[in-house]
Design an enzyme around this catalytic site. Structure first.
Site, PDB file in Angstrom:
ATOM      1  CE  LYS A 154     -14.717  -0.941  20.880  1.00  0.00           C
ATOM      2  NZ  LYS A 154     -13.490  -1.519  20.882  1.00  0.00           N
TER       3      LYS A 154
ATOM      4  CD  GLU B 248     -13.363   7.207  35.233  1.00  0.00           C
ATOM      5  OE1 GLU B 248     -12.919   5.805  35.338  1.00  0.00           O
ATOM      6  OE2 GLU B 248     -14.148   7.456  35.901  1.00  0.00           O
TER       7      GLU B 248
ATOM      8  CB  CYS C 269      -4.978   4.595  34.413  1.00  0.00           C
ATOM      9  SG  CYS C 269      -5.898   4.040  35.702  1.00  0.00           S
TER      10      CYS C 269
ATOM     11  CD  GLU D 144      -0.968   6.651  30.272  1.00  0.00           C
ATOM     12  OE1 GLU D 144      -1.537   6.804  29.422  1.00  0.00           O
ATOM     13  OE2 GLU D 144      -1.390   6.206  31.275  1.00  0.00           O
TER      14      GLU D 144
HETATM   15  P1  NAD Z   1      -7.426   3.475  23.917  1.00  0.00           P
HETATM   16  O1  NAD Z   1      -8.011   4.851  23.961  1.00  0.00           O
HETATM   17  O2  NAD Z   1      -6.253   2.953  22.546  1.00  0.00           O
HETATM   18  O3  NAD Z   1      -8.474   2.544  23.668  1.00  0.00           O
HETATM   19  C1  NAD Z   1      -9.593   2.377  24.608  1.00  0.00           C
HETATM   20  C2  NAD Z   1     -11.090   2.030  23.959  1.00  0.00           C
HETATM   21  O4  NAD Z   1     -11.195   3.085  22.956  1.00  0.00           O
HETATM   22  C3  NAD Z   1     -10.905   0.775  23.358  1.00  0.00           C
HETATM   23  O5  NAD Z   1     -12.069  -0.020  23.476  1.00  0.00           O
HETATM   24  C4  NAD Z   1     -10.821   1.291  21.940  1.00  0.00           C
HETATM   25  O6  NAD Z   1     -11.221   0.182  21.010  1.00  0.00           O
HETATM   26  C5  NAD Z   1     -11.606   2.357  21.881  1.00  0.00           C
HETATM   27  N1  NAD Z   1     -11.497   3.191  20.723  1.00  0.00           N
HETATM   28  C6  NAD Z   1     -10.371   3.595  19.829  1.00  0.00           C
HETATM   29  N2  NAD Z   1     -10.457   4.432  19.160  1.00  0.00           N
HETATM   30  C7  NAD Z   1     -11.669   4.828  19.374  1.00  0.00           C
HETATM   31  C8  NAD Z   1     -12.542   5.884  18.566  1.00  0.00           C
HETATM   32  N3  NAD Z   1     -12.192   6.594  17.488  1.00  0.00           N
HETATM   33  N4  NAD Z   1     -13.701   6.072  18.834  1.00  0.00           N
HETATM   34  C9  NAD Z   1     -14.224   5.354  19.914  1.00  0.00           C
HETATM   35  N5  NAD Z   1     -13.449   4.299  20.887  1.00  0.00           N
HETATM   36  C10 NAD Z   1     -12.308   4.175  20.344  1.00  0.00           C
HETATM   37  O7  NAD Z   1      -6.840   2.904  25.271  1.00  0.00           O
HETATM   38  P2  NAD Z   1      -6.191   1.801  25.648  1.00  0.00           P
HETATM   39  O8  NAD Z   1      -4.724   1.626  24.791  1.00  0.00           O
HETATM   40  O9  NAD Z   1      -7.020   0.354  25.446  1.00  0.00           O
HETATM   41  O10 NAD Z   1      -5.887   1.930  27.397  1.00  0.00           O
HETATM   42  C11 NAD Z   1      -4.862   2.348  27.706  1.00  0.00           C
HETATM   43  C12 NAD Z   1      -5.224   4.010  28.221  1.00  0.00           C
HETATM   44  O11 NAD Z   1      -6.371   4.003  29.004  1.00  0.00           O
HETATM   45  C13 NAD Z   1      -4.132   4.471  28.856  1.00  0.00           C
HETATM   46  O12 NAD Z   1      -3.898   5.853  28.471  1.00  0.00           O
HETATM   47  C14 NAD Z   1      -4.583   4.490  30.479  1.00  0.00           C
HETATM   48  O13 NAD Z   1      -3.951   5.400  31.143  1.00  0.00           O
HETATM   49  C15 NAD Z   1      -5.957   4.649  30.224  1.00  0.00           C
HETATM   50  N6  NAD Z   1      -6.974   4.299  31.448  1.00  0.00           N
HETATM   51  C16 NAD Z   1      -7.467   5.069  32.319  1.00  0.00           C
HETATM   52  C17 NAD Z   1      -8.254   4.728  33.249  1.00  0.00           C
HETATM   53  C18 NAD Z   1      -8.746   5.657  34.298  1.00  0.00           C
HETATM   54  O14 NAD Z   1      -9.573   5.331  34.955  1.00  0.00           O
HETATM   55  N7  NAD Z   1      -8.432   7.031  34.164  1.00  0.00           N
HETATM   56  C19 NAD Z   1      -8.375   3.563  33.661  1.00  0.00           C
HETATM   57  C20 NAD Z   1      -7.351   2.464  32.809  1.00  0.00           C
HETATM   58  C21 NAD Z   1      -6.695   2.904  31.624  1.00  0.00           C
END
Ligand code: NAD
Length: 506
Positions: A200, A275, A308, A406
């Site tokens: 997804k 992650e 991130c 963040e």
């Molecule tokens: P997000 O948590 O809003 O969304 C991530 C994914 O989760 C999306 O595909 C979203 O559709 C899905 N999602 C949202 N609600 C959900 C739910 N209730 N159940 C299941 N899936 C759900 O994050 P974002 O804004 O897309 O990304 C930014 C974040 O990701 C930042 O916090 C960043 O630091 C983190 N990030 C971490 C890494 C790592 O390797 N640690 C890498 C890249 C980004």
């Protein structure tokens, strides 16, 4: 490695929808805007608008999956997992290499689509990001065969065989900031381990997953071993992580969503690798190479800060604090912000209007509490749209959200420190623990400081060096688990030990 079967569950969807294939043309590239289920494209009655951050134009209307779509995809994956899991490792590895070939052959198409979709630099996609996507597949294909060889051992005269057996259906859910690279870092080891995948992608940048689906089918991957469910996180994402047919959850995203995913995973006792976000420190000691430290510090604005791992908290030894910041402000003045498709651009836009307002909220609160913007401090009014100026705050009060939360935008803070102990204390003053960077000319200090920092990865006199064979993940709220090399297989597979007594041969 043999197929062991997924846990039993009943699909609640009793009809198969007619295959469709709606396509959008994005930067001259045809991309399916439907789901990919069991090797076929599938529509939904609802669609969501995919908006490009470059100019806030709608570039595609994408199928909006729901619990029924997820159910179909998990059923398809479950069906394919048996054939794929029984495919001998050598053949699985060959298919993964062919997927890598397909990625390499389509680097240009993947790059232009990804840039239009998420606003990150076209030149980075061409030169490093898409080649890394291919490397994800090649690396885990080779690692699979390496583990096959290493699994033979002995104990007290007994033969032992460690095997990394397929575990069933892996759910992969990812963010928009480097969608294909981050997703394939999970998809490649899951497939290598013999699992089928339901992916997804993030709704803000859903298109590259669709292109990967074409590449995987062209490469001869068993239909249904890679499925894409498009949709909104709270709908399709939530249904996927709660699905009892899913045996592994690989989630990359924010801490807030990570908590929801962990709760859903707990209900089914599904192992989850999370992650999550970061607020990483970037330490600069007075004995560091000043130019190298400066270049990397300014580099923390890359991808408009939507990284991130970014070292967003600059911690600078007091004796060089003022001089370093003067040079930092000067160097930031040369950072070119603009259309990410232009070769000269260093920083593009933020991902969405909603995210822009969120980043701006942090900056406004920073101004209001008395933090001083030494650089930037607001939207880029020359460019308009979703372009936000690279910003550095100093004199930030202890406990400020700028130091503790963040931002995920081009917003850094600087704090002085007197000595090593204070540097370490400030660095660890966070709920996160994803990464840390240290610039120093003293190797003994680098070792001492590195040992005391709480982080999954510490870079000394370098940044973003990523060995796929090394453990990667976050401490504290930055995640649960480690992946990379064998650690990935330990997560995706059902690890087994078969002990055979010496007399077994009869
Ligand atoms: P997000 O948590 O809003 O969304 C991530 C994914 O989760 C999306 O595909 C979203 O559709 C899905 N999602 C949202 N609600 C959900 C739910 N209730 N159940 C299941 N899936 C759900 O994050 P974002 O804004 O897309 O990304 C930014 C974040 O990701 C930042 O916090 C960043 O630091 C983190 N990030 C971490 C890494 C790592 O390797 N640690 C890498 C890249 C980004």
């Amino acid at each position: 490695m043999t197929w062991s079967g997924t846990r039993p569950y009943r699909s609640h969807t009793n009809h198969l929808e007619e295959p469709t294939d709606e396509r959008a043309v994005v930067e001259g590239v045809e991309v399916s805007t439907d789901h990919l289920v069991g090797g076929q494209r599938l529509a939904s009655s609802d669609r969501f608008a995919d908006v490009s951050p470059i100019d806030e134009q709608i570039i595609a209307q994408v199928a909006r999956g729901d619990a029924d779509t997820v159910d179909l995809a998990v059923a398809a994956a479950d069906g394919a997992a048996e054939a794929w899991g029984r495919t001998p490792p050598k053949e699985r590895a060959a298919v993964l290499h062919r997927i890598a070939d397909g990625v390499e052959a389509r680097v240009e198409e993947l790059s232009v689509v990804e840039t239009r979709d998420n606003g990150s630099l076209l030149r980075s996609h061409r030169r490093s990001v898409m080649p890394r996507v291919a490397r994800n597949f090649r690396f885990f294909a080779d690692k699979l065969l390496e583990l096959e060889r290493e699994g033979e051992t002995s104990f007290n005269g007994n033969r032992e065989r460690f095997s990394w057996d397929p575990s069933g259906v892996t759910a992969v859910i990812g963010p928009w900031n480097a969608p294909l690279m981050l997703a394939t870092w999970r998809i490649a080891p899951a497939l290598a381990a013999g699992n089928a995948v339901v992916h997804k992608p993030a709704e803000w940048a859903p298109l590259s997953a669709s292109l990967l689906g074409d590449i995987a089918l062209d490469a001869g991957l068993v239909p249904g071993a890679y499925n894409v469910v498009q949709g909104i996180g709270e709908e399709a994402g939530a249904a996927l992580v709660a699905h009892p047919g899913v045996t592994r959850i690989a989630f990359t995203g924010s801490v807030e969503t990570g908590r929801l995913v962990a709760a859903a995973a707990a209900a089914n006792l599904t192992p989850a690798s999370l992650e999550l976000g970061g607020k990483s420190p970037f330490l600069i000691f007075a004995d560091a190479d000043p130019s190298a430290a400066l270049d990397q510090a300014v580099g923390q604005f890359d991808n408009a800060g939507q990284v991130c791992l970014a070292g967003t908290r600059l911690l600078i030894e007091s004796s060089i604090y003022d001089a370093f910041l003067e040079r930092f402000a000067e160097a930031t003045g040369h950072v070119v912000q603009g259309d990410p498709r232009d070769e000269a651009t260093d920083i593009g836009p933020l991902i969405s209007r909603e995210h822009f307002e969120r980043v701006d909220g942090f900056v406004r609160a920073g101004h209001a509490e008395g933090s001083k913007a030494l650089v930037g401090g607001g939207p880029n009014d020359d460019l308009g749209g979703l372009y936000y100026r690279p910003t550095l705050f100093v004199d930030v009060p202890r406990g400020s959200a700028l130091l503790t939360r963040e931002v995920f935008g081009p917003v850094l803070t600087a704090q002085p420190f007197r000595d090593e102990a204070e540097a370490i204390a400030l660095a660890n003053e966070t709920e996160y623990g994803l990464a840390a960077t240290v610039y120093t000319g003293d190797e003994a200090r680098a070792r001492r400081v590195g040992e005391q920092l709480v982080a999954g990865t510490v870079w000394v006199n370098c940044f973003f060096v990523r060995d796929l064979d090394a453990p990667f993940g976050g401490s504290r709220n930055s995640g649960i688990g480690r992946e990379g090399g064998r650690w990935s297989f330990d997560f995706y597979a059902d690890v087994k030990n078969v002990v055979t007594a010496p007399s077994s041969g009869g």
